[in-house]
Design an enzyme around this catalytic site. Structure first.
Site, PDB file in Angstrom:
ATOM      1  CG  HIS A 196       4.097   4.857  -0.108  1.00  0.00           C
ATOM      2  ND1 HIS A 196       2.991   4.173   0.343  1.00  0.00           N
ATOM      3  CD2 HIS A 196       3.619   5.796  -0.958  1.00  0.00           C
ATOM      4  CE1 HIS A 196       1.899   4.664  -0.206  1.00  0.00           C
ATOM      5  NE2 HIS A 196       2.245   5.645  -1.005  1.00  0.00           N
ATOM      6  CG  ASP A 226       2.923   1.866   2.873  1.00  0.00           C
ATOM      7  OD1 ASP A 226       3.853   2.610   3.230  1.00  0.00           O
ATOM      8  OD2 ASP A 226       2.290   2.024   1.819  1.00  0.00           O
ATOM      9  CB  SER A 306      -0.437   7.618  -0.795  1.00  0.00           C
ATOM     10  OG  SER A 306      -0.517   6.865  -1.975  1.00  0.00           O
TER      11      SER A 306
END
Length: 460
Positions: A196, A226, A306
């Protein structure tokens, strides 16, 4: 004080032996007496005497100050007075020299020894509250500092660039549309991050720990978990430092962990915490597919973290920081990381094949909430491709009749004897299967139960 007194007595006896003059002997006795008065007065004022068994009075003073709110300030004051003691002693020695014209070398030696002993026996815990010229760290602080210094060169800052057309000039521009973190996987220039973080990017820019920037290309990604792998030109950066891999299967709740990333664009930020839970389940930010065996931590993870690494106390990689649970969007002490054991298998496949080969049934199914409203438990098949594994085996899709009424398709209730109540149960079973494997599917078709055999195929 005993050492000072002994030194003065010894000095007097030596000088008496050298000079038989009564006047000079009286003068030295008087000087020794005055030195005793000076020492006593210093103790009464709170200034420690050299050689005192009270070690400058700090132990007594600390007991007196322990209940005071100004304890730390007074400790610093005592330390400052201790540091000035040497100057006062030398001033006293100078006074003695002026009055006597000459000072016994033995007395000087005793005074120096007294000062050295008094400094050495000063309590360490009292000095711990005082800033000294040499900065000191606790053992656990040194571990954290060294871990950050060793791991920071392996953590990168990723900028997601997208092509946009200017509304006024119609010019094509490349603008940042997001950012995140990543880390060096190997010396060939592979960078691992979350999918993402790079989704929708036209170009990617990597900023290394030494602030050098590199253009990156996408090697491959796995939306289900992911995870994405990028690559930079390794020849342009010969100092690539991959993170050592740990073992997420041996983690324990309560174990200390460290997260390094770039929250809110603040590059190379370190946060610490512990493992709060294991074997959690979250959904992929890319397609909503569940990710199992996720690590939960209270280390602060914010937007921009992230894709960054989660490390153990030895600096080994144990997970990729992926998501947080927060109503506000900022860290609330509940962060999640994909375990390194899961990541390693995915990354190896992407580097080798450019994609992840995962078995599928070739179906689409209804959301769990819709099935619950029907009062049944299982996975309702909405569509099954005729060329897919399920379509070839005869699995029925949901359709409408000639009057527009909904005709429910098959409802999958078990696979290989394992009960399926919702979509995540089906994904868990498929994750444990391999391409080409044959599975036994049990479905509810109307009022009857049907069993069929399906051979799993790779996703296109």
């Amino acid at each position: 004080m005993a050492l000072v007194a002994a030194a003065c007595s010894s000095s007097a006896s030596n000088i008496q032996g050298l000079d038989s003059s009564r006047r000079e002997r009286r003068h030295r006795d008087s000087s020794c007496s005055s030195s005793r008065i000076v020492v006593v007065s210093k103790l009464e004022q709170g200034i420690p005497a050299a050689g005192s068994s009270k070690s400058f009075g700090i132990l007594k003073d600390r007991r007196d100050f322990s209940s005071s709110s100004n304890f730390f300030l007074k400790i610093r004051h005592l330390q400052a007075r201790q540091n000035n003691l040497g100057d006062e002693i030398f001033r006293w020695l100078s006074t003695q020299q002026k009055s006597d014209g000459k000072l016994d070398s033995y007395a000087t030696w005793c005074m120096s020894l007294a000062v050295m002993i008094s400094v050495m026996i000063t309590p360490a815990d009292a000095q711990a509250f005082v800033n000294t010229s040499t900065q000191r760290f606790l053992s656990d602080e040194l571990v954290t500092i060294n871990l950050f210094r060793n791991s920071t060169p392996s953590v990168v800052y990723i900028t997601n660039l997208a092509v946009r057309r200017d509304a006024f000039t119609s010019d094509i521009m490349e603008v940042p549309q997001g950012s995140g973190s990543g880390f060096v996987w190997d010396k060939d220039g592979h960078i691992v991050t979350n999918y993402h973080v790079i989704r929708g990017a036209s170009d990617l820019k990597i900023t290394m720990g030494d602030q050098s920037t590199h253009e990156a290309s996408i090697v491959g990604y796995d939306q289900d978990k992911d995870v994405a792998v990028l690559k930079i030109d390794a020849s342009s950066n010969k100092t690539l430092r991959p993170l050592p891999l740990g073992n997420s299967s041996e983690l324990l709740v309560g174990q200390k962990v460290f997260a390094i990333g770039n929250p809110f664009g603040l590059d190379h930020t370190l946060t610490t915490g512990v493992i709060s839970g294991l074997r959690r389940e979250i959904t992929s930010a890319a397609n909503g597919r569940p990710i199992q065996d996720v690590i939960q931590t209270d280390a602060a993870i914010n937007p921009g973290n992230s894709g960054g690494p989660l490390l153990d106390s030895s600096g080994n990689l144990i997970g990729i920081n992926t998501a947080i649970y927060s109503p506000s969007g900022a860290s609330s002490g509940v962060g999640f990381s994909i375990p390194v054991d899961t990541v390693a298998g995915i990354v190896d496949q992407i580097i080798k094949y450019g994609k992840v080969t995962r078995p599928v049934l070739g179906i689409s199914f209804a959301p769990d909430q819709s099935v619950e409203q029907l009062g049944v438990s299982g996975v309702l098949v909405l569509g099954a491709s005729p060329d897919g594994p399920a379509g070839k085996a005869g699995l029925r899709s949901t359709t409408r009749d000639a009057y527009g009424r909904l005709v429910m398709g098959d409802i999958i209730v078990s696979m290989n004897g394992q009960k399926i109540s919702k979509g995540s149960d089906l994904y868990k079973i498929l994750d444990a299967c391999k391409v080409g494997q044959t599975v036994n599917l049990e479905v509810l078709r109307g009022e009857e139960t049907v069993t069929m055999t399906i051979t799993l195929e790779a996703r296109d």
